[in-house]
Design a protein around this motif. Structure first.
Motif, mmCIF file in Angstrom:
data_model
loop_
_atom_site.group_PDB
_atom_site.id
_atom_site.type_symbol
_atom_site.label_atom_id
_atom_site.label_comp_id
_atom_site.label_asym_id
_atom_site.label_seq_id
_atom_site.Cartn_x
_atom_site.Cartn_y
_atom_site.Cartn_z
ATOM 1 N N CYS A 285 0.827 -1.208 0.000
ATOM 2 C CA CYS A 285 0.000 0.000 0.000
ATOM 3 C C CYS A 285 0.864 1.261 0.000
ATOM 4 O O CYS A 285 0.559 2.236 -0.699
ATOM 5 C CB CYS A 285 -0.932 -0.002 1.212
ATOM 6 S SG CYS A 285 -2.207 -1.280 1.166
ATOM 7 N N SER B 272 -3.116 3.839 12.815
ATOM 8 C CA SER B 272 -3.527 5.222 12.575
ATOM 9 C C SER B 272 -4.379 5.739 13.722
ATOM 10 O O SER B 272 -4.258 6.905 14.133
ATOM 11 C CB SER B 272 -4.298 5.313 11.261
ATOM 12 O OG SER B 272 -3.504 4.890 10.166
ATOM 13 N N VAL C 40 0.927 4.165 -2.889
ATOM 14 C CA VAL C 40 0.717 5.592 -2.611
ATOM 15 C C VAL C 40 1.921 6.405 -3.070
ATOM 16 O O VAL C 40 1.772 7.510 -3.608
ATOM 17 C CB VAL C 40 0.457 5.798 -1.113
ATOM 18 C CG1 VAL C 40 0.406 7.293 -0.776
ATOM 19 C CG2 VAL C 40 -0.848 5.133 -0.707
ATOM 20 N N LYS D 198 1.529 6.767 -6.748
ATOM 21 C CA LYS D 198 0.374 7.571 -7.134
ATOM 22 C C LYS D 198 0.521 9.023 -6.700
ATOM 23 O O LYS D 198 0.259 9.947 -7.472
ATOM 24 C CB LYS D 198 -0.895 6.968 -6.516
ATOM 25 C CG LYS D 198 -2.189 7.650 -6.928
ATOM 26 C CD LYS D 198 -2.473 7.444 -8.394
ATOM 27 C CE LYS D 198 -3.802 8.079 -8.788
ATOM 28 N NZ LYS D 198 -4.108 7.904 -10.228
ATOM 29 N N ASP E 45 -4.731 7.428 4.032
ATOM 30 C CA ASP E 45 -5.950 7.160 4.792
ATOM 31 C C ASP E 45 -6.874 6.210 4.031
ATOM 32 O O ASP E 45 -7.537 5.354 4.637
ATOM 33 C CB ASP E 45 -6.679 8.473 5.092
ATOM 34 C CG ASP E 45 -5.888 9.362 6.041
ATOM 35 O OD1 ASP E 45 -5.029 8.824 6.772
ATOM 36 O OD2 ASP E 45 -6.124 10.581 6.052
ATOM 37 N N ARG E 46 -6.930 6.358 2.724
ATOM 38 C CA ARG E 46 -7.776 5.463 1.937
ATOM 39 C C ARG E 46 -7.257 4.029 1.969
ATOM 40 O O ARG E 46 -8.032 3.087 2.132
ATOM 41 C CB ARG E 46 -7.837 5.954 0.491
ATOM 42 C CG ARG E 46 -8.565 7.286 0.310
ATOM 43 C CD ARG E 46 -8.461 7.759 -1.130
ATOM 44 N NE ARG E 46 -9.072 9.072 -1.302
ATOM 45 C CZ ARG E 46 -9.043 9.762 -2.451
ATOM 46 N NH1 ARG E 46 -8.423 9.246 -3.508
ATOM 47 N NH2 ARG E 46 -9.613 10.950 -2.527
ATOM 48 N N THR E 47 -5.957 3.869 1.806
ATOM 49 C CA THR E 47 -5.402 2.519 1.786
ATOM 50 C C THR E 47 -5.386 1.892 3.174
ATOM 51 O O THR E 47 -5.352 0.657 3.284
ATOM 52 C CB THR E 47 -3.979 2.532 1.224
ATOM 53 O OG1 THR E 47 -3.158 3.430 2.011
ATOM 54 C CG2 THR E 47 -3.971 2.998 -0.220
ATOM 55 N N SER E 48 -5.406 2.697 4.230
ATOM 56 C CA SER E 48 -5.371 2.122 5.575
ATOM 57 C C SER E 48 -6.627 1.327 5.881
ATOM 58 O O SER E 48 -6.607 0.399 6.707
ATOM 59 C CB SER E 48 -5.196 3.229 6.627
ATOM 60 O OG SER E 48 -6.323 4.094 6.648
ATOM 61 N N TRP E 49 -7.737 1.669 5.212
ATOM 62 C CA TRP E 49 -8.970 0.934 5.442
ATOM 63 C C TRP E 49 -8.899 -0.486 4.878
ATOM 64 O O TRP E 49 -9.719 -1.335 5.221
ATOM 65 C CB TRP E 49 -10.154 1.679 4.820
ATOM 66 C CG TRP E 49 -10.525 2.900 5.588
ATOM 67 C CD1 TRP E 49 -10.180 4.190 5.319
ATOM 68 C CD2 TRP E 49 -11.298 2.957 6.791
ATOM 69 N NE1 TRP E 49 -10.681 5.050 6.260
ATOM 70 C CE2 TRP E 49 -11.387 4.311 7.184
ATOM 71 C CE3 TRP E 49 -11.922 1.987 7.576
ATOM 72 C CZ2 TRP E 49 -12.073 4.718 8.312
ATOM 73 C CZ3 TRP E 49 -12.622 2.398 8.710
ATOM 74 C CH2 TRP E 49 -12.682 3.749 9.065
ATOM 75 N N GLN F 174 -4.991 0.441 10.081
ATOM 76 C CA GLN F 174 -6.077 1.281 10.576
ATOM 77 C C GLN F 174 -5.970 1.470 12.089
ATOM 78 O O GLN F 174 -6.177 2.576 12.609
ATOM 79 C CB GLN F 174 -7.421 0.646 10.215
ATOM 80 C CG GLN F 174 -8.623 1.448 10.663
ATOM 81 C CD GLN F 174 -8.692 2.803 10.003
ATOM 82 O OE1 GLN F 174 -8.149 2.995 8.925
ATOM 83 N NE2 GLN F 174 -9.361 3.749 10.633
ATOM 84 N N ARG G 292 -4.136 11.766 2.319
ATOM 85 C CA ARG G 292 -5.458 11.257 1.969
ATOM 86 C C ARG G 292 -5.376 9.885 1.332
ATOM 87 O O ARG G 292 -6.190 9.002 1.615
ATOM 88 C CB ARG G 292 -6.146 12.239 1.020
ATOM 89 C CG ARG G 292 -6.555 13.560 1.680
ATOM 90 C CD ARG G 292 -7.099 14.531 0.649
ATOM 91 N NE ARG G 292 -7.353 15.838 1.238
ATOM 92 C CZ ARG G 292 -7.711 16.913 0.520
ATOM 93 N NH1 ARG G 292 -7.842 16.809 -0.806
ATOM 94 N NH2 ARG G 292 -7.918 18.063 1.125
ATOM 95 N N TRP G 293 -4.373 9.696 0.478
ATOM 96 C CA TRP G 293 -4.193 8.387 -0.142
ATOM 97 C C TRP G 293 -3.814 7.343 0.907
ATOM 98 O O TRP G 293 -4.271 6.185 0.840
ATOM 99 C CB TRP G 293 -3.137 8.461 -1.236
ATOM 100 C CG TRP G 293 -3.704 8.878 -2.561
ATOM 101 C CD1 TRP G 293 -3.723 10.141 -3.081
ATOM 102 C CD2 TRP G 293 -4.346 8.036 -3.523
ATOM 103 N NE1 TRP G 293 -4.335 10.139 -4.308
ATOM 104 C CE2 TRP G 293 -4.716 8.860 -4.613
ATOM 105 C CE3 TRP G 293 -4.631 6.677 -3.570
ATOM 106 C CZ2 TRP G 293 -5.372 8.348 -5.720
ATOM 107 C CZ3 TRP G 293 -5.285 6.172 -4.674
ATOM 108 C CH2 TRP G 293 -5.652 6.994 -5.741
#
Length: 255
Positions: free
Chosen positions: A119, A225, A123, A126, A212-216, A222, A209-210
């Motif tokens: 992940c 975090s 990121v 990206k 945070d999205r991948t942490s889910w 998660q 933000r990216w």
């Protein structure tokens, strides 16, 4: 520790032939395994509570919020429950202790090392995190570039950006060592440096933000975090601190 305490629960009962004895007397092996796992969960929970309490007492003399301490302990309990549920699911498969420990170790390595690394790499490709050294170098280049601009151009931009000073405009404003020349220079320099800082912060926020999205995708990251957010040591807190230091550096340039 959870893996060590749980990987051989079923295999040990089979080796001691407890499962056959329970089957003859109508007992439930699953219930016994559940109680054993629950007992181990309680021991680890008490151990973590003890460590958390010691850590709180050893912390620097800063204001401590009891709610944060309770949230921290609740988060660690949820984390323990997550791993014990995984261990329970593996134990119920009825495999040998060797297969169980290999499967649990594979799950642990996958969730804590492999998946977060993938992940993070995604990121980074990206939306890479901007380097602070690049920003500092850009700020220095901006300072030199602004200083080498023609004086009439600097003064003209100053009056365009500060219309309230237009009535004070004089032909002598373009003097090489005039006060208005230096005021116009620092005004334009501050605006350009602020623009560089905003661009840097926007890229850093997109990177966060990216993340945070991948942490889910991974409950381990998660939870990490969440703990960082409770302790105020997450990436957002670091970026806030870094932004304050950049503002201070910019003020130092202007001075």
């Amino acid at each position: 520790m959870i893996i060590v305490l749980s990987y051989d629960l079923f295999a040990r009962e089979k080796e001691q032939q407890t499962d056959r004895l329970l089957h003859l007397h109508g007992g439930s092996l699953r219930r016994i395994l559940f109680y054993k796992l629950l007992f181990r969960l309680g021991l680890l929970w008490l151990l973590l509570m003890t460590f958390n309490g010691i850590g709180l007492m050893m912390a620097p003399p800063i204001p401590k919020d009891g709610v944060d301490f309770l949230l921290w302990n609740l988060a660690t309990l949820i984390y323990l429950l997550f791993w014990f549920v995984l261990a329970w699911m593996v134990v119920l498969r009825g495999s040998s202790s060797r297969k169980s420990v290999l499967l649990l170790m594979g799950i642990w390595l996958g969730l804590t090392i492999v998946l977060p690394a993938l992940c993070n790499r995604l990121v980074a490709l990206k939306q890479p995190l901007p380097l602070r050294t690049e920003l500092v170098s850009k700020q220095r280049a901006t300072m030199l570039e602004t200083w080498e601009m023609p004086i009439p151009q600097i003064v003209e931009q100053f009056y365009n950006n500060n219309l309230q000073y237009v009535p004070l405009r004089r032909p002598t404003d373009t003097a090489q060592y005039g006060n208005k020349r230096f005021v116009a220079y620092y005004d334009l320099l501050g605006r350009r440096m602020d623009k560089n800082i905003r661009a840097y912060q926007q890229e850093a926020q997109l990177h966060q933000r990216w993340l945070d999205r991948t942490s889910w995708l991974n409950p381990v990251t998660q939870m990490q975090s969440l703990l960082n957010e409770i302790a105020q040591t997450g990436l957002g807190d670091y970026l806030h601190y870094q932004g304050m230091s950049l503002d201070f550096s910019t003020a130092g340039y202007c001075i």
